[in-house]
Motif scaffolding. Sequence first.
Motif, PDB file in Angstrom:
ATOM      1  N   UNK A 200      22.260  41.091  51.941  1.00 43.33           N
ATOM      2  CA  UNK A 200      21.230  40.475  52.767  1.00 43.33           C
ATOM      3  C   UNK A 200      21.744  39.232  53.494  1.00 43.33           C
ATOM      4  N   UNK A 201      22.936  38.734  53.155  1.00 41.58           N
ATOM      5  CA  UNK A 201      23.520  37.619  53.910  1.00 41.58           C
ATOM      6  C   UNK A 201      24.571  38.096  54.899  1.00 41.58           C
ATOM      7  N   UNK A 202      24.760  39.409  55.011  1.00 41.61           N
ATOM      8  CA  UNK A 202      25.772  39.963  55.908  1.00 41.61           C
ATOM      9  C   UNK A 202      25.126  40.466  57.191  1.00 41.61           C
ATOM     10  N   UNK A 203      25.938  40.520  58.269  1.00 37.77           N
ATOM     11  CA  UNK A 203      25.457  41.083  59.532  1.00 37.77           C
ATOM     12  C   UNK A 203      25.278  42.595  59.435  1.00 37.77           C
ATOM     13  N   UNK A 204      25.987  43.225  58.509  1.00 40.77           N
ATOM     14  CA  UNK A 204      25.903  44.677  58.315  1.00 40.77           C
ATOM     15  C   UNK A 204      25.316  44.925  56.928  1.00 40.77           C
ATOM     16  N   UNK A 205      24.068  45.390  56.894  1.00 41.52           N
ATOM     17  CA  UNK A 205      23.385  45.525  55.607  1.00 41.52           C
ATOM     18  C   UNK A 205      23.821  46.761  54.829  1.00 41.52           C
ATOM     19  N   UNK A 206      24.756  47.526  55.367  1.00 42.19           N
ATOM     20  CA  UNK A 206      25.228  48.708  54.647  1.00 42.19           C
ATOM     21  C   UNK A 206      26.600  48.491  54.006  1.00 42.19           C
ATOM     22  N   UNK A 207      27.235  47.331  54.301  1.00 43.91           N
ATOM     23  CA  UNK A 207      28.594  47.118  53.829  1.00 43.91           C
ATOM     24  C   UNK A 207      28.729  45.731  53.197  1.00 43.91           C
ATOM     25  N   UNK A 208      29.720  45.604  52.337  1.00 46.26           N
ATOM     26  CA  UNK A 208      29.964  44.355  51.616  1.00 46.26           C
ATOM     27  C   UNK A 208      31.383  43.881  51.915  1.00 46.26           C
ATOM     28  N   UNK A 209      31.511  42.582  52.252  1.00 42.04           N
ATOM     29  CA  UNK A 209      32.830  41.971  52.401  1.00 42.04           C
ATOM     30  C   UNK A 209      33.323  41.607  51.003  1.00 42.04           C
ATOM     31  N   UNK A 210      34.289  42.375  50.521  1.00 41.67           N
ATOM     32  CA  UNK A 210      34.678  42.254  49.116  1.00 41.67           C
ATOM     33  C   UNK A 210      35.263  40.898  48.770  1.00 41.67           C
ATOM     34  N   UNK A 211      36.011  40.271  49.679  1.00 39.72           N
ATOM     35  CA  UNK A 211      36.617  38.985  49.328  1.00 39.72           C
ATOM     36  C   UNK A 211      35.545  37.932  49.054  1.00 39.72           C
ATOM     37  N   UNK A 212      34.498  37.905  49.903  1.00 34.25           N
ATOM     38  CA  UNK A 212      33.420  36.933  49.670  1.00 34.25           C
ATOM     39  C   UNK A 212      32.604  37.289  48.423  1.00 34.25           C
ATOM     40  N   UNK A 213      32.349  38.591  48.264  1.00 32.31           N
ATOM     41  CA  UNK A 213      31.585  39.043  47.100  1.00 32.31           C
ATOM     42  C   UNK A 213      32.317  38.698  45.802  1.00 32.31           C
ATOM     43  N   UNK A 214      33.613  39.008  45.746  1.00 29.45           N
ATOM     44  CA  UNK A 214      34.380  38.742  44.527  1.00 29.45           C
ATOM     45  C   UNK A 214      34.545  37.246  44.294  1.00 29.45           C
ATOM     46  N   UNK A 220      30.767  32.935  39.206  1.00 31.01           N
ATOM     47  CA  UNK A 220      29.669  33.112  38.256  1.00 31.01           C
ATOM     48  C   UNK A 220      30.188  33.564  36.891  1.00 31.01           C
ATOM     49  N   UNK A 221      31.181  34.459  36.901  1.00 31.89           N
ATOM     50  CA  UNK A 221      31.764  34.905  35.635  1.00 31.89           C
ATOM     51  C   UNK A 221      32.423  33.735  34.901  1.00 31.89           C
ATOM     52  N   UNK A 222      33.169  32.926  35.626  1.00 32.97           N
ATOM     53  CA  UNK A 222      33.856  31.795  34.989  1.00 32.97           C
ATOM     54  C   UNK A 222      32.843  30.825  34.389  1.00 32.97           C
ATOM     55  N   UNK A 223      31.785  30.535  35.154  1.00 30.98           N
ATOM     56  CA  UNK A 223      30.781  29.591  34.658  1.00 30.98           C
ATOM     57  C   UNK A 223      30.087  30.105  33.399  1.00 30.98           C
ATOM     58  N   UNK A 224      29.939  31.422  33.296  1.00 31.35           N
ATOM     59  CA  UNK A 224      29.237  31.971  32.135  1.00 31.35           C
ATOM     60  C   UNK A 224      30.157  32.226  30.944  1.00 31.35           C
ATOM     61  N   UNK A 225      31.489  32.365  31.165  1.00 30.50           N
ATOM     62  CA  UNK A 225      32.389  32.789  30.100  1.00 30.50           C
ATOM     63  C   UNK A 225      33.288  31.687  29.559  1.00 30.50           C
TER      64      UNK A 225
END
Length: 346
Positions: A200-214, A220-225
């Motif tokens: 929902x923050x991307x210009x293309x709602x069908x695809x994910x930019x993996x570098x930003x997502x990861x 979030x993983x680091x903060x929780x683990x």
Amino acid sequence: MSFSVLYIDDDAAIARLVQRHMGRLGHEVSHAENAEDALELLKTSGFDVVVLDHYLRQTTGHEVLGRMREAEIDVPVVYVTGSNEAQVAIEAIKAGAADYVIKTVSDDFLSLLSSAIEQTVANAQLRAAKARADEEIRLGKERAEALLAEVNHRVANSLALVASLLRLQISAARSDEVKAELAETQARITAIAGMHRSLYTSDDVSRVELDRYLNRLTVELYNSLHSAEKPVRLLLDADSISLSADKAVSVGMIVTELVTNAFKYAYAPGQAGDIRVHLKMRGDGEALLRVEDDGVGIDPQSAPKGTGLGSRIVKSMASTLGDGLHYLEGTHGTVAEVPLKLDNGA
């Protein structure tokens, strides 16, 4: 069907012949003898088609075509020229005329002209209908994308709420084993929520930019683990790769499981170390996901620690992305690799 025609010609006799002939066919023909009168009529009246003679007083039809373009007058033009002036007609077509007719003294001229007018108007109407349909499709696509973005926003918020509730349940749990299992479940939900947030923050709602997502996911993983007992760094090196939403979910879940396992088992309590996540292009429509550490290592053939659910999740999702999960042998620590077959939009 009747058409409104503007006939531009300084020969009044020919103009009257055209008016009578087209009138018998049910069409209305207005006449202009020069460029100025013609342009004024085009600005103030609506015409379906313009018939433009090449030779006019003190100008040519080519110049009239240029002035029409400058004034942004978008009316289809049928160009009229002499029988030995084919190059003139070709230049007119290049300049924007829709069709041309060779002017002769025979009766064929009028019939050919009326046929060219009818065909030109029909083609213009088809183009206009296609433009309207394209615009409706574009608007419909925008509405659908806006709706899908809103859905992803709501799903991400709902999953974030579930993760928060699990966090509360973790803090209230008395069993360390229950806390660990709830934390893993929370991490999985967070991975899926992050994917929806990326959509929902991307210009293309069908695809994910993996570098930003990861990047968001590993933070979030680091903060929780991480904890004082496990002073481990989590590092990310990712190329800019776009992937469809369903595949991005699988990548996020795999990273979540492998990073969680590395935090739990790679290093002894109090031992510092790194967990590295790499996502790199390999060419030929492929990329490689690698999660590695410098810890105690792993025997892929040994029984999984804990419930084994994480291992089953990783193997299942890795198989949908390419050749599956592989552990490199003969390395210091643990190196897990998952080849990714990229789809056409990557």
